[in-house]
Design an enzyme around this catalytic site. Structure first.
Site, short mmCIF file in Angstrom:
data_model
loop_
_atom_site.label_atom_id
_atom_site.label_comp_id
_atom_site.label_asym_id
_atom_site.label_seq_id
_atom_site.Cartn_x
_atom_site.Cartn_y
_atom_site.Cartn_z
N ASN A 9 -11.23 -6.23 0.07
CA ASN A 9 -9.85 -5.87 -0.20
C ASN A 9 -9.71 -4.37 0.04
O ASN A 9 -10.16 -3.57 -0.76
CB ASN A 9 -9.53 -6.24 -1.66
CG ASN A 9 -8.15 -5.78 -2.09
OD1 ASN A 9 -7.35 -5.37 -1.26
ND2 ASN A 9 -7.88 -5.87 -3.38
N HIS A 97 -3.36 -10.07 -7.61
CA HIS A 97 -4.29 -8.99 -7.93
C HIS A 97 -3.75 -8.21 -9.13
O HIS A 97 -2.53 -8.03 -9.25
CB HIS A 97 -4.46 -8.07 -6.71
CG HIS A 97 -5.58 -7.11 -6.91
ND1 HIS A 97 -5.46 -5.99 -7.67
CD2 HIS A 97 -6.86 -7.14 -6.47
CE1 HIS A 97 -6.62 -5.34 -7.70
NE2 HIS A 97 -7.49 -6.02 -6.97
N GLU A 99 -3.54 -5.20 -9.72
CA GLU A 99 -2.70 -4.05 -9.37
C GLU A 99 -1.27 -4.51 -9.08
O GLU A 99 -0.31 -3.79 -9.37
CB GLU A 99 -3.31 -3.28 -8.19
CG GLU A 99 -4.54 -2.51 -8.64
CD GLU A 99 -5.63 -2.35 -7.59
OE1 GLU A 99 -5.36 -2.51 -6.39
OE2 GLU A 99 -6.78 -2.09 -7.99
N GLU A 169 -11.42 -11.32 -11.75
CA GLU A 169 -11.58 -9.87 -11.70
C GLU A 169 -11.21 -9.27 -13.06
O GLU A 169 -10.01 -9.05 -13.33
CB GLU A 169 -10.66 -9.28 -10.63
CG GLU A 169 -10.94 -9.79 -9.24
CD GLU A 169 -10.54 -8.78 -8.18
OE1 GLU A 169 -11.39 -8.42 -7.38
OE2 GLU A 169 -9.38 -8.34 -8.17
N GLY A 175 -12.66 -0.90 -9.90
CA GLY A 175 -12.64 0.50 -9.49
C GLY A 175 -13.18 1.46 -10.55
O GLY A 175 -13.03 2.67 -10.43
N SER A 214 -16.03 -3.77 -9.18
CA SER A 214 -17.20 -2.90 -9.00
C SER A 214 -18.45 -3.65 -8.54
O SER A 214 -19.57 -3.32 -8.93
CB SER A 214 -17.48 -2.11 -10.28
OG SER A 214 -16.38 -1.28 -10.58
#
Ligand code: PGA
Length: 251
Positions: A9, A97, A99, A169, A175, A214
């Protein structure tokens, strides 16, 4: 047999030329040394999709969008439809996602519409679920994930459900350099598979459930060695061809 998938991604990174160069480099390493039983997906920004699709060997690398519109076409300024992605060469689309959920207010109800729209236009949704840190600390992560799965996937026809890929996730691991432990990942992946099996029966055995957050060349092997972890959705480490190929070959 469920597919092993490693999907990169790229998020909002790379100019057009940088993205094309990365795709060329990735293609070279995947063709030369990538495990053949792993499905490799890259997800560049929309503007790069058609060109990235041209420069990769489509038998070895598939292309994904990072989002798609709820509507088919029309007066929706700024939106990109599922059909546009498909006609640019994408076969997959990342949906839900964290985000998108956090910064753009995407709800489970909206994502249910997007997943159906993607399927209508032959895209395989990579549907993301996961809890934020406060939810995990309060022991609510299973409830959150259950809701994300039930609301978005449970009204699909079985033939559509069979195409869907799920990505777990944990938001606190995205991140941040913090990874879920191998046991934490397996526990949630098994929970997701059991939920899906209760609803869709044996079809859930064939659902690829990817881990994201990560994931890197050092921890991928341990994460992927779990019975219910079928690959990864990779952010930062997918932007470096050498790291990405090591993750692809981590099984
Ligand atoms: P990360 O991102 O690998 O950089 O943590 C994963 C993702 O957001 O899909």
């Amino acid at each position: 047999m469920r597919k092993k998938i490693v999907a990169g991604n790229w998020k909002m990174n790379k100019t057009f030329q940088e993205g094309v160069d990365l795709a060329i480099e990735l293609n070279k390493v995947v063709v030369e040394k990538g495990a053949k039983d792993v499905t490799v997906v890259v997800s560049p920004p929309f503007t790069h999709i058609a060109e990235v699709n041209k420069v990769v060997d489509n038998d070895r690398i598939s292309v994904a969008g990072q989002n798609c519109a709820t509507e088919t076409s029309g007066a929706y300024t700024g939106e990109i439809s599922a059909e546009m992605l498909w006609s640019s060469g994408a076969n997959y689309v990342i949906l839900g996602h964290s985000e998108r959920r956090t910064y753009y207010g995407e709800t489970n109800e909206l994502l249910n519409t997007k997943v159906k729209k993607a399927l209508e236009f032959n895209l395989i949704p990579i549907y993301c679920v996961g809890e934020v840190l406060e939810e995990r600390e309060a022991g609510k992560h299973f409830d959150v994930i259950k809701e994300q799965i039930e609301t978005v996937l449970f009204d699909l026809e079985i033939a559509d459900f069979e195409k869907v890929v799920v990505a777990y996730e944990p938001v606190w691991a995205i991140g941040t350099g913090k990874t879920a432990s191998s046991d934490q990942a397996q526990e949630v992946h098994k929970f997701i598979r059991t939920l899906l099996a209760d609803k869709f029966g044996a079809a859930a055995d064939n659902t690829s459930i990817l881990y994201g957050g990560s994931c890197n060349p050092k921890n991928a092997n341990e994460l992927f060695s779990n019975a219910d972890v079928d690959g990864g959705l990779i952010g930062g480490a997918s932007l470096k061809a050498e790291d990405f190929i090591q993750i692809i070959n981590a099984y």
